[in-house]
Design a protein around this motif. Structure first.
Motif, PDB file in Angstrom:
ATOM      1  N   HIS A 153       2.209   7.920   6.912  1.00 39.54           N
ATOM      2  CA  HIS A 153       3.300   8.330   6.013  1.00 39.54           C
ATOM      3  C   HIS A 153       2.953   7.909   4.591  1.00 39.54           C
ATOM      4  CE1 HIS A 153       7.362   9.279   4.682  1.00 39.54           C
ATOM      5  NE2 HIS A 153       7.394   8.092   4.076  1.00 39.54           N
ATOM      6  N   ASP A 154       3.037   8.853   3.665  1.00 43.31           N
ATOM      7  CA  ASP A 154       2.777   8.605   2.254  1.00 43.31           C
ATOM      8  C   ASP A 154       4.083   8.193   1.592  1.00 43.31           C
ATOM      9  OD1 ASP A 154       2.318   8.815  -0.533  1.00 43.31           O
ATOM     10  OD2 ASP A 154       0.693  10.244  -0.194  1.00 43.31           O
ATOM     11  N   LEU A 155       4.167   6.938   1.163  1.00 49.58           N
ATOM     12  CA  LEU A 155       5.405   6.427   0.563  1.00 49.58           C
ATOM     13  C   LEU A 155       5.704   7.080  -0.786  1.00 49.58           C
ATOM     14  CD1 LEU A 155       5.004   2.616   1.370  1.00 49.58           C
ATOM     15  CD2 LEU A 155       6.444   4.275   2.553  1.00 49.58           C
ATOM     16  N   GLN A 156       4.703   7.629  -1.432  1.00 47.67           N
ATOM     17  CA  GLN A 156       4.910   8.250  -2.738  1.00 47.67           C
ATOM     18  C   GLN A 156       5.395   9.696  -2.612  1.00 47.67           C
ATOM     19  OE1 GLN A 156       1.885   7.487  -5.731  1.00 47.67           O
ATOM     20  NE2 GLN A 156       2.066   9.564  -6.534  1.00 47.67           N
ATOM     21  N   GLY A 180       0.797  -1.188   0.000  1.00 49.74           N
ATOM     22  CA  GLY A 180       0.000   0.000   0.000  1.00 49.74           C
ATOM     23  C   GLY A 180       0.846   1.261   0.000  1.00 49.74           C
ATOM     24  N   ARG A 181       0.226   2.333  -0.369  1.00 51.98           N
ATOM     25  CA  ARG A 181       0.933   3.612  -0.450  1.00 51.98           C
ATOM     26  C   ARG A 181       1.044   4.285   0.912  1.00 51.98           C
ATOM     27  NH1 ARG A 181      -0.982   8.781  -4.217  1.00 51.98           N
ATOM     28  NH2 ARG A 181       0.139  10.390  -3.031  1.00 51.98           N
ATOM     29  N   ILE A 182       0.031   4.136   1.787  1.00 48.53           N
ATOM     30  CA  ILE A 182       0.006   4.816   3.068  1.00 48.53           C
ATOM     31  C   ILE A 182       0.318   3.825   4.189  1.00 48.53           C
ATOM     32  CG2 ILE A 182      -1.337   6.258   4.640  1.00 48.53           C
ATOM     33  CD1 ILE A 182      -0.830   7.509   1.914  1.00 48.53           C
ATOM     34  N   VAL A 183       1.239   4.224   5.069  1.00 52.67           N
ATOM     35  CA  VAL A 183       1.620   3.407   6.217  1.00 52.67           C
ATOM     36  C   VAL A 183       1.232   4.164   7.488  1.00 52.67           C
ATOM     37  CG1 VAL A 183       3.501   2.299   7.473  1.00 52.67           C
ATOM     38  CG2 VAL A 183       3.545   2.381   4.967  1.00 52.67           C
ATOM     39  N   VAL A 184       0.560   3.495   8.411  1.00 55.22           N
ATOM     40  CA  VAL A 184       0.237   4.112   9.700  1.00 55.22           C
ATOM     41  C   VAL A 184       1.073   3.448  10.787  1.00 55.22           C
ATOM     42  CG1 VAL A 184      -2.093   4.858   9.094  1.00 55.22           C
ATOM     43  CG2 VAL A 184      -1.746   2.572  10.021  1.00 55.22           C
ATOM     44  N   PHE A 185       1.474   4.243  11.774  1.00 58.31           N
ATOM     45  CA  PHE A 185       2.311   3.719  12.851  1.00 58.31           C
ATOM     46  C   PHE A 185       2.191   4.621  14.068  1.00 58.31           C
ATOM     47  CE2 PHE A 185       4.786   6.602  10.273  1.00 58.31           C
ATOM     48  CZ  PHE A 185       5.525   7.361  11.175  1.00 58.31           C
ATOM     49  N   THR A 186       2.708   4.162  15.199  1.00 62.15           N
ATOM     50  CA  THR A 186       2.728   4.947  16.427  1.00 62.15           C
ATOM     51  C   THR A 186       4.156   5.383  16.719  1.00 62.15           C
ATOM     52  OG1 THR A 186       3.027   2.993  17.807  1.00 62.15           O
ATOM     53  CG2 THR A 186       0.776   3.695  17.379  1.00 62.15           C
ATOM     54  N   SER A 187       4.284   6.540  17.353  1.00 68.48           N
ATOM     55  CA  SER A 187       5.612   7.041  17.698  1.00 68.48           C
ATOM     56  C   SER A 187       5.503   8.157  18.737  1.00 68.48           C
ATOM     57  CB  SER A 187       6.329   7.571  16.445  1.00 68.48           C
ATOM     58  OG  SER A 187       7.618   8.058  16.783  1.00 68.48           O
ATOM     59  N   LYS A 188       6.592   8.304  19.534  1.00 71.17           N
ATOM     60  CA  LYS A 188       6.744   9.430  20.453  1.00 71.17           C
ATOM     61  C   LYS A 188       7.728  10.469  19.903  1.00 71.17           C
ATOM     62  CE  LYS A 188       5.803   6.926  24.781  1.00 71.17           C
ATOM     63  NZ  LYS A 188       6.357   6.559  26.110  1.00 71.17           N
ATOM     64  N   ALA A 189       8.171  10.239  18.665  1.00 70.02           N
ATOM     65  CA  ALA A 189       9.189  11.125  18.077  1.00 70.02           C
ATOM     66  C   ALA A 189       8.695  12.565  17.989  1.00 70.02           C
ATOM     67  CB  ALA A 189       9.580  10.614  16.699  1.00 70.02           C
ATOM     68  N   ASP A 203      -7.792   1.945   0.759  1.00 69.29           N
ATOM     69  CA  ASP A 203      -7.423   3.109  -0.041  1.00 69.29           C
ATOM     70  C   ASP A 203      -6.683   4.176   0.761  1.00 69.29           C
ATOM     71  OD1 ASP A 203      -9.421   4.120   1.556  1.00 69.29           O
ATOM     72  OD2 ASP A 203     -10.767   4.676  -0.079  1.00 69.29           O
ATOM     73  N   GLY A 204      -6.437   3.909   2.047  1.00 69.98           N
ATOM     74  CA  GLY A 204      -5.690   4.841   2.872  1.00 69.98           C
ATOM     75  C   GLY A 204      -6.486   6.021   3.377  1.00 69.98           C
ATOM     76  N   ARG A 205      -7.794   6.024   3.116  1.00 70.96           N
ATOM     77  CA  ARG A 205      -8.603   7.183   3.494  1.00 70.96           C
ATOM     78  C   ARG A 205      -8.972   7.181   4.975  1.00 70.96           C
ATOM     79  NH1 ARG A 205     -14.469   9.086   0.924  1.00 70.96           N
ATOM     80  NH2 ARG A 205     -14.906  10.690   2.524  1.00 70.96           N
TER      81      ARG A 205
END
Length: 338
Positions: A27-30, A1-10, A58-60
Motif C-alpha cells: 500500500h502506497d501511503l502517498q 516509509g512510504r510503502i507498507v507491505v502486509f498479508t490479507s485474505k480480504a 526504497d520500497g522497490r
C-alpha cells in the motif's frame, strides 16, 4: 516509509484479488494505491498462502515466502519457496530458493530477509539441494545477490567450513549485506539446547557466536540495517542485569559484536639475559573492559632454577587494543632450555 507491505485474505483491496488464501499486498501511503504482489506474471493470484513479506528501504523490492505453485513456471517441488518482486517492473516475480541450475529446493524455505539497499537476500531452508555437500539434515541459512540468481551460498557453517549440527533460522541482514545475524540451536555454535545468536561476517568469511548464554530469539534490525535488537536471557551482556527475566537488548552491529582476540607472542631469550619480555596483544574492537591474568607456568624451564615466577594483570579499557608487555626475571644456570 512510504510503502507498507502486509498479508490479507480480504477480497475488497484489489479488484479480482481475494480467495481463501493469504496474499501479499503493498500500500502506497502517498497515493493510496494498493497492489497485490503474490501474483504470477500474468496477474493470476497465488493458489496457496503467502506470508512473511519484507521490503527494501526504497520500497522497490519485496521478498516473501509462499506455498503457491502458480507464481512462476515449473514450480513442482511442493515446498514453501522464497519469491522476489521488483515493484518497478510489473510481472517480474521470480523464485529465489533455487540452486544454480534453477531447480527448486527439496525442503521448505522460510524467513526471508532483504537488505535495506535491496541488493541481498537471506533465508532459512531445510533443502539440501541448493548448494553442494549439504548433508547435515538441518535448516541452514542461505544468502544470494538479487542481481545474480546463481550466487546462492550457505553461510551457516563454521569459519573452517564445517556443517552445523543443529537448526539455524530467522536471519537478519545488514544494510549492504556485510553482516547476517541468525538464531541457531547448533552445538557447534555453542548452543546447549537453547537458541544462540550467530554473526556471519562477509568480509572475513567468518561465523562466530557473540551471544551464547541464555535463550536468545526475536532478532530484528532497525530500518537502517545498522542497529540490532533481540530478546534474550544473557545477564552478562550489560552491567547490573539482575532482574532474572528475559530482556530486550540493542546494539550497533559494527561495535559490540566485533570479535576481540587476545594472543601471547613468543619470546626467546638467552640464559645470560636478565629478563624475558613477553608481549600480549589484543586485536579487534572491544566495547567492554578486557582483563587478562597472566601467570607463569613450568615447561622446559622451571621456576626458581630458570626464572622467577610472576603473576600479572593486564587491562584494556573499552575501545582500546594493541600490545602490552610484561617482564619475567631470568635465572642464569648455564643450561639452555628450548
Amino acid at each position: 516509509g512510504r510503502i507498507v507491505v502486509f498479508t490479507s485474505k480480504a477480497t475488497t483491496l484489489v479488484p479480482g484479488i481475494g480467495n481463501t488464501f493469504t496474499q501479499i499486498f503493498a500500500h502506497d501511503l502517498q497515493t493510496g494505491v494498493t497492489e497485490c504482489l503474490s501474483t504470477a506474471a500474468d496477474g493470476t493470484q497465488g493458489n496457496s498462502d503467502s506470508r512473511r513479506a519484507r521490503i527494501s528501504e526504497d520500497g522497490r523490492f519485496v521478498v516473501f515466502e509462499s506455498t503457491a505453485s502458480n507464481l512462476v513456471a515449473n514450480d513442482i517441488n511442493l515446498r514453501v519457496d522464497i519469491f522476489l518482486v521488483d515493484r518497478q517492473t510489473p510481472g517480474s516475480i521470480r523464485r529465489l530458493s533455487v540452486n544454480e541450475f534453477g531447480a527448486g529446493g527439496n525442503g521448505d524455505s522460510l524467513f526471508p530477509s532483504i537488505s535495506p539497499d535491496g541488493a541481498w537476500v537471506a533465508f532459512s531452508s531445510l533443502a539440501n539441494n541448493l548448494v553442494l555437500n549439504d548433508t547435515n539434515g538441518f535448516n541452514d541459512i542461505f544468502k544470494l545477490a538479487v542481481a545474480d540468481p546463481t550466487s546462492i551460498k550457505r553461510i551457516s557453517v563454521t569459519t573452517t567450513g564445517l556443517e552445523t549440527d543443529g537448526n539455524s533460522t530467522r536471519p537478519r541482514i545488514s544494510r549492504n549485506g556485510d553482516f547476517i545475524y541468525f538464531e541457531s540451536t547448533a552445538p557447534i555454535f555453542g548452543s546447549t539446547g537453547k537458541s544462540v545468536i550467530v554473526k556471519y561476517d562477509e568480509e572475513y568469511q567468518t561465523t562466530y557466536t557473540p551471544v551464547s548464554k541464555g535463550d536468545n530469539t526475536a532478532i530484528t534490525l532497525d530500518d537502517t540495517g545498522n542497529i540490532l535488537f533481540w530478546e534474550g536471557s544473557d545477564e552478562t551482556l550489560v552491567f547490573h542485569d539482575t532482574n532474572l527475566v528475559r530482556d530486550v537488548f540493542r546494539s550497533p552491529i559494527d561495535r559490540v559484536f566485533t570479535l576481540a582476540t587476545v594472543s601471547v607472542l613468543n619470546a626467546v631469550v638467552d640464559e645470560n639475559q636478565a629478563v624475558a619480555t613477553v608481549t600480549v596483544r589484543l586485536t579487534g574492537l572491544n566495547n567492554f573492559t578486557v582483563i587478562v591474568d597472566l601467570n607463569t607456568a613450568n615447561g622446559t624451564a622451571t621456576d626458581g632454577d630458570d626464572y622467577l615466577p610472576r603473576l600479572y594483570t593486564l587491562v584494556w579499557e573499552p575501545g582500546e587494543n594493541g600490545d602490552k608487555t610484561v617482564t619475567i626475571p631470568i635465572v642464569d644456570d648455564l643450561l639452555d632450555e628450548p
